[in-house]
Design a protein around this motif. Sequence first.
Motif, PDB file in Angstrom:
ATOM      1  N   UNK A 190       5.734   9.089  -0.045  1.00 30.33           N
ATOM      2  CA  UNK A 190       6.085  10.507  -0.194  1.00 30.33           C
ATOM      3  C   UNK A 190       5.697  11.253   1.087  1.00 30.33           C
ATOM      4  N   UNK A 191       6.531  12.188   1.477  1.00 33.07           N
ATOM      5  CA  UNK A 191       6.209  13.015   2.648  1.00 33.07           C
ATOM      6  C   UNK A 191       5.973  14.447   2.174  1.00 33.07           C
ATOM      7  N   UNK A 192       4.816  14.982   2.502  1.00 30.55           N
ATOM      8  CA  UNK A 192       4.527  16.392   2.225  1.00 30.55           C
ATOM      9  C   UNK A 192       4.681  17.126   3.540  1.00 30.55           C
ATOM     10  N   UNK A 193       5.660  18.000   3.596  1.00 24.62           N
ATOM     11  CA  UNK A 193       6.065  18.564   4.870  1.00 24.62           C
ATOM     12  C   UNK A 193       5.932  20.080   4.870  1.00 24.62           C
ATOM     13  N   UNK A 194       5.076  20.571   5.743  1.00 23.13           N
ATOM     14  CA  UNK A 194       4.914  22.015   5.894  1.00 23.13           C
ATOM     15  C   UNK A 194       6.167  22.566   6.591  1.00 23.13           C
ATOM     16  N   UNK A 195       6.515  23.815   6.325  1.00 24.47           N
ATOM     17  CA  UNK A 195       7.714  24.363   6.971  1.00 24.47           C
ATOM     18  C   UNK A 195       7.416  24.877   8.374  1.00 24.47           C
ATOM     19  N   UNK A 221       0.834  -1.199   0.000  1.00 24.26           N
ATOM     20  CA  UNK A 221       0.000   0.000   0.000  1.00 24.26           C
ATOM     21  C   UNK A 221       0.872   1.253   0.000  1.00 24.26           C
ATOM     22  N   UNK A 222       0.485   2.205  -0.847  1.00 23.91           N
ATOM     23  CA  UNK A 222       1.266   3.427  -0.899  1.00 23.91           C
ATOM     24  C   UNK A 222       0.658   4.484   0.005  1.00 23.91           C
ATOM     25  N   UNK A 223       1.470   4.947   0.928  1.00 25.87           N
ATOM     26  CA  UNK A 223       0.984   5.908   1.913  1.00 25.87           C
ATOM     27  C   UNK A 223       1.581   7.288   1.647  1.00 25.87           C
ATOM     28  N   UNK A 224       0.713   8.276   1.675  1.00 27.53           N
ATOM     29  CA  UNK A 224       1.177   9.655   1.583  1.00 27.53           C
ATOM     30  C   UNK A 224       1.139  10.237   2.992  1.00 27.53           C
ATOM     31  N   UNK A 225       2.253  10.758   3.447  1.00 26.25           N
ATOM     32  CA  UNK A 225       2.278  11.361   4.780  1.00 26.25           C
ATOM     33  C   UNK A 225       2.216  12.880   4.654  1.00 26.25           C
TER      34      UNK A 225
END
Lengths: 170, 149
Positions: B61-66, B2-6
């Motif tokens: 993939x990690x989507x990371x707010x600053x 399973x592909x997880x987006x964080x």
Amino acid sequence: MNKPLEGEPLVILHVEDDEAQAELVKRSLAQNRVRNRVLNVYDGEEALDYFFHRGKYSDKLKSPKPHLILLDIRLPKIDGLEVLKQLKTNDSTKKIPIVILTSSAQEEDLAKAYEYHVNSYVVKPFDYENLLSLMHDLGFYWLSWNNLPWVIRAENDRNYEQSVKITKGT
Amino acid sequence: MEKVVLLVEDSEDDIKLTQMAFKENNIANKMVVLNDGEEAVEYLFCQGKYRERDINDQPTIILLDIKLPKLSGLEVLKKIRADNRTKYIPTVMLTSSTEEEDMIEGYKGGCNSYVCKPVEYEQFSQAVKQLELYWVLNNRTPNKRIEEE
């Protein structure tokens, strides 16, 4: 702010030894919503010469810093992974996004590429339809959504303007 | 697998918008949302309330707010890149900050890409869709996780 400036194509440098493949990629990218100009170099050594202004690329204006680099792995003279390593360890080139575009999905190549700080790794599909759709996503993502620090953008734009002037002037 | 987006994001509005855009995209993936930098570190390294989690089971993939509470996105990025178990995970700084300095720090810290969140909804939704499409479907990462040294 992350949109390309009106009328100014973004520069993509494609490092690929197979001329037919290079042409296909160029044609797919030409159909992108984001205007771009693809420059080609055909082996690893030429790629490094391009960036470090050696040999026939000693004139900086004729080798503008690209907004995006597409890099094959299996290349004559110097391997793509070595080119990646050198570009990502040099201060003047490390911030340019590099996408590996290759037919190899070998685990070892993938691991090495990430070890050397590749921005992204994409495997080329064999048929034209899928390549077209991939290049659409890829071009749009890296040329439109991805943000580059102004220092690179400004330098690129300036170089590009100058290179256009030179071409027109001759 | 399973592909997880964080997604590491503290703004409730941005979380809602991102989730909506993901649903519209129709690429079946799980999205894990965490609200601060400390929790992101605990999740990725299986500490605290995430100690039962399998460390080999990392996001695609990690989507990371600053700008994050407790620990900033740049600090989280530093920890991700410094550890063999996480350093290959593609990480995109997804932020409303257009500050040049943040961007340079992001690239210096080894983020794969830096995307500014558009203010307008349509644009925002399109950005999220493109992000998912690109990083989940097109980008490849090594399968093997490198063991901790």
